[in-house]
Write an enzyme that holds these catalytic residues in place. Structure first.
Site, PDB file in Angstrom:
ATOM      1  N   ILE A   1       3.154   4.447  -0.244  1.00  0.00           N
ATOM      2  CA  ILE A   1       4.367   4.770  -0.986  1.00  0.00           C
ATOM      3  C   ILE A   1       4.982   3.514  -1.587  1.00  0.00           C
ATOM      4  CG2 ILE A   1       6.733   5.636  -0.738  1.00  0.00           C
ATOM      5  CD1 ILE A   1       5.677   7.669   1.276  1.00  0.00           C
TER       6      ILE A   1
ATOM      7  N   GLY B   1       8.247   0.221   6.839  1.00  0.00           N
ATOM      8  CA  GLY B   1       8.480   0.986   8.057  1.00  0.00           C
ATOM      9  C   GLY B   1       7.189   1.226   8.809  1.00  0.00           C
TER      10      GLY B   1
ATOM     11  N   ARG C   1       0.836  -1.203   0.000  1.00  0.00           N
ATOM     12  CA  ARG C   1       0.000   0.000   0.000  1.00  0.00           C
ATOM     13  C   ARG C   1       0.868   1.249   0.000  1.00  0.00           C
ATOM     14  NH1 ARG C   1      -0.073  -2.254   4.965  1.00  0.00           N
ATOM     15  NH2 ARG C   1      -2.041  -3.321   4.611  1.00  0.00           N
TER      16      ARG C   1
ATOM     17  N   TYR D   1      11.027   6.887  15.991  1.00  0.00           N
ATOM     18  CA  TYR D   1      11.021   6.932  14.528  1.00  0.00           C
ATOM     19  C   TYR D   1      12.225   7.712  14.003  1.00  0.00           C
ATOM     20  CZ  TYR D   1       9.129   7.713   9.810  1.00  0.00           C
ATOM     21  OH  TYR D   1       8.938   7.765   8.451  1.00  0.00           O
TER      22      TYR D   1
END
Length: 446
Positions: free
Chosen positions: A218, A289, A216, A352
């Site tokens: 990017i 990620g 899904r 992150y």
């Protein structure tokens, strides 16, 4: 998610209202479509060095309308400022002011590109000052450009000519609509390696590429773009995303591999799948990620470890398998997705940002290891991109975040994908260990 404000201010009524109220007026960016011309108008090459002459001659061979001097009031597609022999800051005056005289003639979504050399490789303080001056000049000028125009620079390592393959590849990328959301950035070309593709519309023909996190967003857009550019795809995502992964794989005529990339054998399973199904492996795109945002005072072990394990530790393990494999030794390419959060930081994203900063450190340290096989590893650092994740940001915060860059809008997943496709191509063979931001030139942070 559609940016209704940008659509509104590009209508006749909206444009008039925005102008009267002094509101931001983001342009509709020119984005790449197969078969479109590289540019639509004259390209002015400014500079009086042999490197400028050679570059102008090369661009003429691309069937571009190349000028060495601008004609007043003629609309220009691009200005290329060649500063490859700077030895003193005083030498900036003549070429920079010559280019300044043509800035008002840049078309909407026009391009300004500098070619210069890194200050770190200068042989004297005078030369270092001049070269570093180009950095400040270009980044400042990019913030002055309007109507979707961008300014970017190419840094030529010592001994790298203005017409070396990857310099020309970077110039072509920055001239093209593929770089629509790349602004105020520099790409360093350190070697004469690389080759321009025979067919600019299919630069990845014959290559086999792996994309992680491809079900899904990017990741799916990266898969579509690499497929359009000629690559054969292996798409990887977790079993829970199996149906979506299969759908994207069918769309791009690739194969799907349901896999937890944090597994100890993930790297070898990726290699085995690519070789067994397609006979080779040329490109790996680390896109998978996650985010688990919390203020550091409220951070727990589970959130911290999940983000670190998926976003960086998994990439390190997979890269170890790739570097050890006999099937990943013919001009291999690795491209990792980092983030501007790993450069400038972001409130509530310590885990992150640590993982994405880690990606950039990994890329720089891995570059010389891949170079021995003629390979490269680079990273793309997106800024605010219009995705399902950013669509969940509260309205007011989202609107502010969209406008905090020189292009005054969010990027599209395709902008990230186009940049990855370029870095994965042979045209980028002399670009190694670099981090290229796709952020419209963020106005805050580093």
């Amino acid at each position: 998610m559609a940016d209704t404000y940008t659509q509104m201010v590009n209508s006749n009524l909206g444009r008039s209202v925005a102008r009267k109220l002094g509101l931001p007026q983001p342009a509709v960016l020119r984005r790449y479509k197969s078969g479109q011309p590289l540019v639509t108008g004259p390209v002015v090459v400014v500079g009086d060095t042999p490197g400028a002459d050679k570059l102008a001659a090369e661009l003429l061979s691309w069937d571009l309308d190349v000028r060495r001097h601008a004609v007043p009031a003629e609309k220009l597609a691009a200005i290329i400022l060649v500063l490859d022999e700077l030895e003193h800051p005083a030498e900036l005056e003549r070429p920079v002011l010559a280019a300044a005289g043509s800035l008002r003639d840049l078309q909407p979504c026009g391009r300004l590109i500098t070619l210069s050399r890194p200050a770190a490789e200068a042989s004297s303080p005078h030369a270092a000052a001049a070269r570093q001056g180009v950095d400040g000049f270009l980044r400042s000028l990019a913030k002055e450009l309007r109507a979707g125009a961008t300014g970017n620079g190419v840094l030529l390592g010592n001994g790298t000519a203005t017409t070396s393959p990857s310099v020309l590849g970077a110039v072509r990328f920055f001239l093209s609509a593929r770089s629509a959301f790349v602004d105020g950035q520099f790409l360093s070309v350190s070697t004469e390696d690389g080759a321009l593709p025979p067919d600019p519309d299919r630069p990845l023909a014959g290559k086999v590429a792996v994309v992680t996190g491809a079900a899904r967003g990017i990741g799916a857009e990266i898969a579509r773009t690499l497929h359009r550019d000629g690559a054969t795809l292996v798409l990887v995502d977790i079993p829970a995303a199996g149906d979506q992964l299969a759908s994207v794989a069918n769309e791009v005529r690739g194969t799907a591999l349901q896999l937890d990339i944090t597994g100890a054998d993930a790297g070898q399973r990726i290699i085995d799948h690519a070789v067994q199904r397609h006979g080779r492996l040329d490109i790996v795109v680390h896109n998978a990620g996650v985010t688990r945002d919390k203020l550091m005072a409220n951070m727990d072990q589970a959130r911290w470890n999940l983000v670190i394990n998926i976003n960086i530790a998994a990439q390190l393990r997979i890269n170890e398998a790739l570097l050890a494999s006999e099937y990943f030794r013919s001009t291999p390419r690795i491209v990792s997705v980092a983030s501007t959060s790993g450069i400038a930081g972001n409130r509530g994203q310590t885990n992150y940002a640590a993982s994405k900063g880690g990606v950039m450190g990994m890329v720089r340290a891995t570059a010389p290891l891949l170079a021995t096989a003629g390979g490269t590893i680079n990273a793309v650092a997106p800024g605010f991109i219009e995705t399902d994740m950013t669509a969940r940001i509260p309205f007011a915060v989202r609107e502010v975040a969209r406008r905090l860059n020189s292009l005054q809008q969010g990027g599209m997943p395709s902008d990230v994908a186009e940049t990855i496709a370029f870095l994965a191509s042979d045209a980028a063979g002399g670009i190694n260990g670099q981090v290229l931001r796709v952020c419209g030139q963020n106005l805050v942070g580093a």
